[in-house]
Design a protein around this motif. Structure first.
Motif, short mmCIF file in Angstrom:
data_model
loop_
_atom_site.label_atom_id
_atom_site.label_comp_id
_atom_site.label_asym_id
_atom_site.label_seq_id
_atom_site.Cartn_x
_atom_site.Cartn_y
_atom_site.Cartn_z
N ARG A 18 25.15 14.74 21.60
CA ARG A 18 23.99 14.87 20.67
C ARG A 18 24.00 13.75 19.63
NH1 ARG A 18 23.64 20.76 18.17
NH2 ARG A 18 21.51 20.17 17.74
N LEU A 19 25.17 13.58 18.97
CA LEU A 19 25.25 12.60 17.87
C LEU A 19 26.73 12.33 17.57
CD1 LEU A 19 23.69 11.10 15.51
CD2 LEU A 19 24.29 13.09 14.11
N ILE A 20 27.12 11.06 17.70
CA ILE A 20 28.52 10.72 17.40
C ILE A 20 28.68 10.32 15.94
CG2 ILE A 20 30.40 9.09 17.91
CD1 ILE A 20 29.49 9.07 20.81
N HIS A 21 27.73 9.57 15.43
CA HIS A 21 27.86 9.09 14.05
C HIS A 21 26.49 8.80 13.48
CE1 HIS A 21 29.55 6.81 10.65
NE2 HIS A 21 28.53 5.96 10.86
N SER A 22 26.32 9.13 12.20
CA SER A 22 25.04 8.75 11.59
C SER A 22 25.22 8.23 10.17
CB SER A 22 24.08 9.93 11.58
OG SER A 22 24.58 10.91 10.68
N SER A 23 26.48 8.17 9.69
CA SER A 23 26.85 7.68 8.34
C SER A 23 26.66 8.76 7.30
CB SER A 23 26.07 6.44 7.92
OG SER A 23 24.89 6.81 7.22
N ASN A 24 27.25 8.50 6.12
CA ASN A 24 27.14 9.47 5.03
C ASN A 24 25.88 9.25 4.19
OD1 ASN A 24 29.27 11.35 5.35
ND2 ASN A 24 30.70 9.68 4.98
N LEU A 25 24.94 8.50 4.73
CA LEU A 25 23.62 8.39 4.09
C LEU A 25 22.82 9.66 4.37
CD1 LEU A 25 22.69 4.72 5.07
CD2 LEU A 25 23.45 5.55 2.83
N TYR A 26 23.30 10.44 5.37
CA TYR A 26 22.57 11.64 5.80
C TYR A 26 23.53 12.81 5.95
CZ TYR A 26 20.00 7.52 7.19
OH TYR A 26 19.42 6.30 7.17
N PHE A 27 22.97 14.01 5.88
CA PHE A 27 23.75 15.20 6.22
C PHE A 27 23.77 15.35 7.73
CE2 PHE A 27 22.01 16.72 2.03
CZ PHE A 27 23.22 16.93 1.39
N THR A 28 24.84 15.96 8.26
CA THR A 28 24.77 16.45 9.65
C THR A 28 25.24 17.90 9.64
OG1 THR A 28 27.03 15.85 10.28
CG2 THR A 28 25.32 14.17 10.66
N GLU A 29 24.75 18.64 10.61
CA GLU A 29 25.01 20.07 10.60
C GLU A 29 26.50 20.44 10.73
OE1 GLU A 29 23.71 22.36 13.93
OE2 GLU A 29 24.86 23.95 12.96
N PRO A 30 27.24 19.82 11.69
CA PRO A 30 28.65 20.23 11.81
C PRO A 30 29.46 19.96 10.54
CG PRO A 30 27.99 18.81 13.66
CD PRO A 30 26.86 18.81 12.70
N VAL A 31 29.15 18.86 9.87
CA VAL A 31 29.92 18.50 8.66
C VAL A 31 29.61 19.48 7.53
CG1 VAL A 31 30.26 16.70 6.91
CG2 VAL A 31 30.08 16.07 9.33
N THR A 32 28.35 19.82 7.36
CA THR A 32 27.97 20.77 6.31
C THR A 32 28.58 22.14 6.59
OG1 THR A 32 25.87 19.60 6.36
CG2 THR A 32 25.95 21.57 5.01
N ARG A 33 28.52 22.53 7.86
CA ARG A 33 29.10 23.85 8.20
C ARG A 33 30.60 23.87 7.99
NH1 ARG A 33 27.73 24.98 14.03
NH2 ARG A 33 29.32 26.58 13.75
N LEU A 34 31.25 22.76 8.30
CA LEU A 34 32.71 22.72 8.13
C LEU A 34 33.08 22.82 6.64
CD1 LEU A 34 35.53 22.47 9.29
CD2 LEU A 34 35.30 19.99 9.18
N ALA A 35 32.34 22.13 5.79
CA ALA A 35 32.61 22.22 4.35
C ALA A 35 32.49 23.69 3.92
CB ALA A 35 31.64 21.34 3.57
N ASP A 36 31.45 24.36 4.37
CA ASP A 36 31.26 25.78 4.02
C ASP A 36 32.45 26.62 4.52
OD1 ASP A 36 28.83 25.05 2.99
OD2 ASP A 36 27.63 25.90 4.62
N ALA A 37 32.89 26.33 5.74
CA ALA A 37 34.00 27.11 6.31
C ALA A 37 35.28 26.91 5.49
CB ALA A 37 34.23 26.71 7.76
N LEU A 38 35.52 25.68 5.05
CA LEU A 38 36.74 25.40 4.26
C LEU A 38 36.69 26.11 2.90
CD1 LEU A 38 37.27 21.63 5.13
CD2 LEU A 38 38.89 23.50 5.59
N VAL A 39 35.51 26.08 2.30
CA VAL A 39 35.37 26.72 0.98
C VAL A 39 35.50 28.24 1.13
CG1 VAL A 39 33.77 27.15 -0.94
CG2 VAL A 39 34.02 24.83 0.00
N LYS A 40 34.87 28.76 2.18
CA LYS A 40 34.96 30.21 2.41
C LYS A 40 36.43 30.64 2.57
CE LYS A 40 33.09 33.80 5.36
NZ LYS A 40 33.12 34.03 6.80
N ALA A 41 37.21 29.79 3.21
CA ALA A 41 38.61 30.14 3.50
C ALA A 41 39.54 29.87 2.31
CB ALA A 41 39.09 29.35 4.70
N SER A 42 39.05 29.16 1.27
CA SER A 42 39.96 28.79 0.18
C SER A 42 39.49 29.34 -1.15
CB SER A 42 40.10 27.27 0.11
OG SER A 42 38.83 26.64 -0.02
N PHE A 43 38.69 28.60 -1.89
CA PHE A 43 38.23 29.02 -3.22
C PHE A 43 36.97 28.22 -3.53
CE2 PHE A 43 41.64 25.87 -3.49
CZ PHE A 43 41.02 24.82 -4.16
#
Ligand SMILES: Cc1ncc(COP(=O)(O)O)c(C=O)c1O
Length: 396
Positions: free
Chosen positions: A59-84
Motif C-alpha cells: 500500500r505505502l512504504i514511505h511518505s515522509s513526516n510531512l504527512y500522517f499515516t494510519e499505522p504510525v498514528t495507531r502505533l502512537a496511540d497503542a504505546l500511550v494506551k499501554a504506558s501513560f
C-alpha cells in the motif's frame, strides 16, 4: 574477504530463521539465545508480522513526516494506551531514541539553566555522539572525545551519590532499569523509587532507557513498572519494529508543550511498514497471558541456572536477570563459553568480558530452554572457559 568496514567481530553468514532457530549458509541450524540482541521478541518469520509487512509495503512504504499515516498514528496511540499520557516521537534505532530524549530534556531544561545529564556507571545508551556521552565504557568514549559537555556518571545503586549529583542544573537522569551491555544488572526497586523521588524534588527529568529491557523482555511491558514509578521520558527501540528499524520516545504529556515545530525531526523515523509490524508486536505483547508466560519461562530458566551455579561454583560467579533477560557472570572470560555453545548449536552473546548474556526470543519454547541448559551443562562440564589456578589463561 569483505568490503564491509570491520567494526564487528563476525564470521557466520545467516540466511534464514524460523521461531527461535537460525540457519547459516552452510546449512547449520542454531538455537538463537541472542535474538538479534533483543530485537526478535516474537522470533523469526512470525506469520502475522510478515503478512502485516507485506500488506503495508504493497500500500505505502514511505511518505515522509510531512504527512500522517494510519499505522504510525495507531502505533502512537497503542504505546500511550499501554504506558501513560504521553506524546510519541518515532526514530529508527535505540541511539536515535536516546539522542531525541537528550534533546527533549535540553529543550525543556534550558529555559531554567538545566543543561547537565546524569547517567550511571556501567550504563550503555548508544553510539552517536550524544548517547555516547552518557555511555559509561571508556573504551567506547575515549577515541571520540570531546563529547557533549556536562555529563556525569553516578555509581550504580548508590542513592547517596545520586543525591550529590542530581540538582538544579540537571536536565535529565538516564537509567536502564536493567543494564544490558553493563552485564545484566537489575536496578533494585528502592533505587529506582529513590531516583524518581530525587528527580521530582529537584525538577530533573527521569529517563527510562528501555531500548533493551523494555517491551516484554523483563516479563513486564515496561521495565519501570516493577518499581511503580512513572518516568518523564521512555526510550524504546530493538523489538519495537518486529525486526524492522524502529524506535520511539514517550514524553510525558504535560512536558510536550515545550517542543515546537522544527525542534526535532527524522526523515525515516516512524516508517509505516515498521509501524504496521509493530502493531502486531504490541498486540501480542498486550494480549492476555503473553507476559505471564515470559515470566514463567524466565523463572524456570533462572531456577535451572541457579542449580548450574551450585554445580559449577568454580565457573559461575553469579546469575542475575528478570523475565527472559539473563546475565551469567563467569569467573573467566565469556568468549570460550560463547564458542563452546556455538559448537553445540546455540548462539549467545556477551555483556562485557565475563558475562554470558541470554536474550532468547520471548516465544522460546520450554523444550528449547531445556536444550540450552543441556548444552550449557556440557560446556561447563568440559571445563571450557575455566580460569586456571595461579592466574594462567583460560581453557579454550
Ligand atoms: C539500553 C540501550 N540503549 C540504547 C542502545 C542503542 O541502540 P541501537 O544499537 O539501536 O542504536 C542500546 C543498544 O544495545 C541499549 O542496550
Amino acid at each position: 574477504m569483505t568490503t564491509l568496514l570491520p567494526v564487528y567481530e563476525r564470521d557466520l553468514v545467516i540466511v534464514s530463521g524460523k521461531g527461535a532457530l537460525l540457519t547459516d549458509s552452510a546449512g547449520n541450524t542454531y538455537l538463537d539465545f541472542a535474538a538479534g540482541i533483543g530485537v526478535n521478541g516474537l522470533g523469526y518469520g512470525n506469520s502475522k508480522v510478515v503478512s502485516a509487512i507485506k500488506k503495508q509495503a504493497s500500500r505505502l512504504i514511505h511518505s515522509s513526516n510531512l504527512y500522517f499515516t494510519e499505522p504510525v498514528t495507531r502505533l502512537a496511540d497503542a504505546l500511550v494506551k499501554a504506558s501513560f499520557p504521553a506524546r510519541v516521537f518515532f526514530t529508527n534505532s535505540g541511539t536515535e531514541s536516546v539522542e531525541a530524549a537528550i534533546k527533549f530534556a535540553r529543550r525543556i531544561g534550558n529555559a531554567s539553566g538545566r543543561t547537565e545529564l546524569v547517567a550511571f556507571e556501567g550504563g550503555f545508551h548508544g553510539r552517536t555522539m550524544g548517547a555516547l556521552s552518557i555511555t559509561w565504557k571508556e573504551k567506547y568514549r575515549a577515541p571520540f572525545e570531546p563529547l557533549v559537555p556536562g555529563t556525569r556518571f553516578c555509581p550504580w545503586n548508590d542513592l547517596g551519590a545520586a543525591k550529590g549529583m542530581i540538582g538544579p542544573k540537571t536536565a535529565a537522569v538516564f537509567i536502564e532499569p536493567v543494564q544490558g551491555e553493563g552485564g545484566i544488572r537489575v536496578a533494585p526497586e528502592d533505587f529506582l523509587q529513590g531516583l524518581s523521588d530525587l528527580c521530582r524534588e529537584t525538577g530533573a527529568l527521569l529517563v527510562s532507557d528501555e531500548v533493551q529491557c523494555g517491551l516484554g523482555r523483563t516479563g513486564a511491558l515496561f521495565a519501570y513498572e516493577r518499581a511503580h514509578i512513572r518516568p518523564d521520558i521512555v526510550t524504546l527501540a530493538k523489538p519495537l519494529g518486529g525486526g524492522l528499524p524502529l524506535g520511539a520516545v514517550l514524553l510525558r504529556e504535560e512536558l510536550a508543550g515545550a517542543l515546537q515545530v522544527g525542534d526535532h525531526g527524522s526523515t525515516f523515523g516512524g516508517n509505516p511498514v515498521a509501524a504496521a509490524a509493530s502493531l502486531v508486536i504490541m498486540d501480542r505483547l498486550t494480549s492476555g497471558g503473553f507476559l505471564g508466560k515470559v515470566e514463567k519461562k524466565g523463572k524456570m530458566l533462572l531456577r535451572n541456572l541457579r542449580a548450574m551455579q551450585r554445580k559449577y561454583p568454580k565457573q559461575i560467579r553469579d546469575v542475575r536477570g528478570l523475565g527472559l533477560m539473563f546475565g551469567i557472570e563467569l569467573t573467566g572470560p565469556a568468549s570460550p563459553i560463547v564458542a563452546g555453545l556455538r559448537a553445540r548449536g546455540i548462539l549467545a552473546t556477551k555483556a562485557g568480558e565475563k558475562v554470558l548474556r541470554l536474550l532468547p526470543p520471548l516465544v522460546v519454547k520450554r523444550s528449547e530452554l531445556r536444550s540450552f541448559l543441556v548444552a550449557f551443562d556440557d560446556v561447563l562440564s568440559k571445563g571450557i572457559g575455566m580460569q586456571l589456578e595461579g592466574g594462567g589463561g583460560a581453557v579454550a
